[in-house]
Design a protein around this motif. Structure first.
Motif, PDB file in Angstrom:
ATOM      1  N   SER A   1     -19.096  -9.303   5.707  1.00  0.00           N
ATOM      2  CA  SER A   1     -18.016  -8.919   4.795  1.00  0.00           C
ATOM      3  C   SER A   1     -18.562  -7.723   3.434  1.00  0.00           C
ATOM      4  O   SER A   1     -17.700  -7.863   2.905  1.00  0.00           O
ATOM      5  N   SER A   2     -19.901  -6.911   4.255  1.00  0.00           N
ATOM      6  CA  SER A   2     -20.112  -6.079   3.053  1.00  0.00           C
ATOM      7  C   SER A   2     -18.614  -5.070   2.537  1.00  0.00           C
ATOM      8  O   SER A   2     -18.878  -4.193   1.824  1.00  0.00           O
ATOM      9  N   HIS A   3     -17.882  -5.108   4.146  1.00  0.00           N
ATOM     10  CA  HIS A   3     -16.844  -3.795   3.965  1.00  0.00           C
ATOM     11  C   HIS A   3     -15.811  -4.373   3.221  1.00  0.00           C
ATOM     12  O   HIS A   3     -15.025  -3.627   2.556  1.00  0.00           O
ATOM     13  N   ARG A   4     -15.747  -5.779   2.719  1.00  0.00           N
ATOM     14  CA  ARG A   4     -14.651  -5.626   2.128  1.00  0.00           C
ATOM     15  C   ARG A   4     -15.344  -6.321   0.272  1.00  0.00           C
ATOM     16  O   ARG A   4     -14.053  -6.566  -0.691  1.00  0.00           O
TER      17      ARG A   4
ATOM     18  N   ARG B   1     -19.132  -1.990  -0.762  1.00  0.00           N
ATOM     19  CA  ARG B   1     -18.630  -1.051  -0.555  1.00  0.00           C
ATOM     20  C   ARG B   1     -19.115   0.228  -0.653  1.00  0.00           C
ATOM     21  O   ARG B   1     -19.620   1.038  -1.725  1.00  0.00           O
ATOM     22  N   GLN B   2     -19.240   1.138   0.423  1.00  0.00           N
ATOM     23  CA  GLN B   2     -19.697   2.142   1.202  1.00  0.00           C
ATOM     24  C   GLN B   2     -20.978   2.895   0.038  1.00  0.00           C
ATOM     25  O   GLN B   2     -21.502   3.474  -0.707  1.00  0.00           O
TER      26      GLN B   2
END
Length: 266
Positions: free
Chosen positions: A215-218, A223-224
């Motif tokens: 869940s790194s994108h959340r 994130r980023q």
């Protein structure tokens, strides 16, 4: 109330694991496997070693299942806002997250809906353990997987040694049907535990968790970002995970990575 406690998911899961472990071990001893042959020949060192490994894996399982994975103590409502001296210790660039139950969460912590608690360096909630895997019990969890895989592979070899295929089908099914079922179970468990161990060793080597990897994108603090801010190389990652060295808050590592990224961008 006592009956309700005895029938709780945790007690049922741990009892099931214990019964299955000793049941499979008993099947390997009762059938004509190399384990039984060693016992009949008086060579007790290998059977005793196998039993000790089974017992060790079971004790590690119970330790990981019953211990505190790193629960975050809920802060009183009056302390929801951090004090000035505490806030000064945390770099302002770090995105603080709030939990409706535990209020301010430390970096890398997450609230588990099953345990209804927040866990430091949360990895995942393991239904087979009926407990979270977090900062305090993650090293023991990896050790348990390694020992369990050794026991399963040895048990798989022992089960195979007792299978006899040169018999009529009906006689074979009556004599070795239970052992063959045990062989299939051990094959499945070996595959699952082997994959789990490989994945967790990879995560440990890169100083990340299952939750962060998936869940790194959340996640606000990941994130980023092009790289993992907590990765300090294989040797230091392993030393910190298994020995707690070098110690220090995750906020410090995150801030150092942020500063390095900013300086490189300039």
């Amino acid at each position: 109330m006592a009956l309700r406690a005895l029938l709780s998911p945790g007690v049922l899961v741990r009892t099931g694991h214990t019964v299955l472990t000793w049941g499979i071990t008993l099947v390997l001893f009762l059938h004509d496997t190399e384990l039984r042959q060693w016992e009949e020949q008086g060579e007790l060192s290998l059977p005793l070693t196998f039993l000790l490994l089974v017992l060790g894996s079971l004790l590690l399982y119970l330790a990981v299942s019953l211990m505190d994975p790193g629960y975050v103590t809920a802060q009183p409502q009056s302390q929801e806002e951090p004090k000035e001296e505490q806030a000064a210790m945390v770099p302002q660039a770090i995105p603080l997250r709030r939990c409706r139950y535990c209020l301010v969460l430390p970096l890398r912590a997450r609230h588990c809906r099953d345990c209804r608690r927040c866990v430091r360096r949360y990895d995942h909630h393991c239904p087979w353990m009926e407990n979270c895997v977090g900062e305090r019990n993650h090293p023991l969890f990896v050790a348990y997987l390694a020992l369990q895989l050794v026991v399963l592979l040895w048990g798989l070899y022992l089960a195979w040694s007792g299978l006899r295929f040169f018999q009529p089908w009906g006689l074979w099914l009556r004599s070795t049907g239970l052992l063959f079922t045990t062989f299939l179970l051990l094959s499945f468990f070996s595959l699952v535990v082997g994959l789990l161990l490989a994945s967790h060793l990879y995560l440990v080597a890169s100083n990340t968790t299952t939750w962060e990897f998936i869940s790194s994108h959340r996640i606000a603090y990941l994130r980023q970002r092009a790289s993992n801010p907590f990765d300090r190389g294989l040797t230091r990652n392993l030393a910190h995970f298994f020995c707690g060295w070098p110690s220090g808050p995750w906020e410090t590592l995150w801030a150092e990575e942020e500063e390095e990224g900013s300086s490189q961008a300039v």
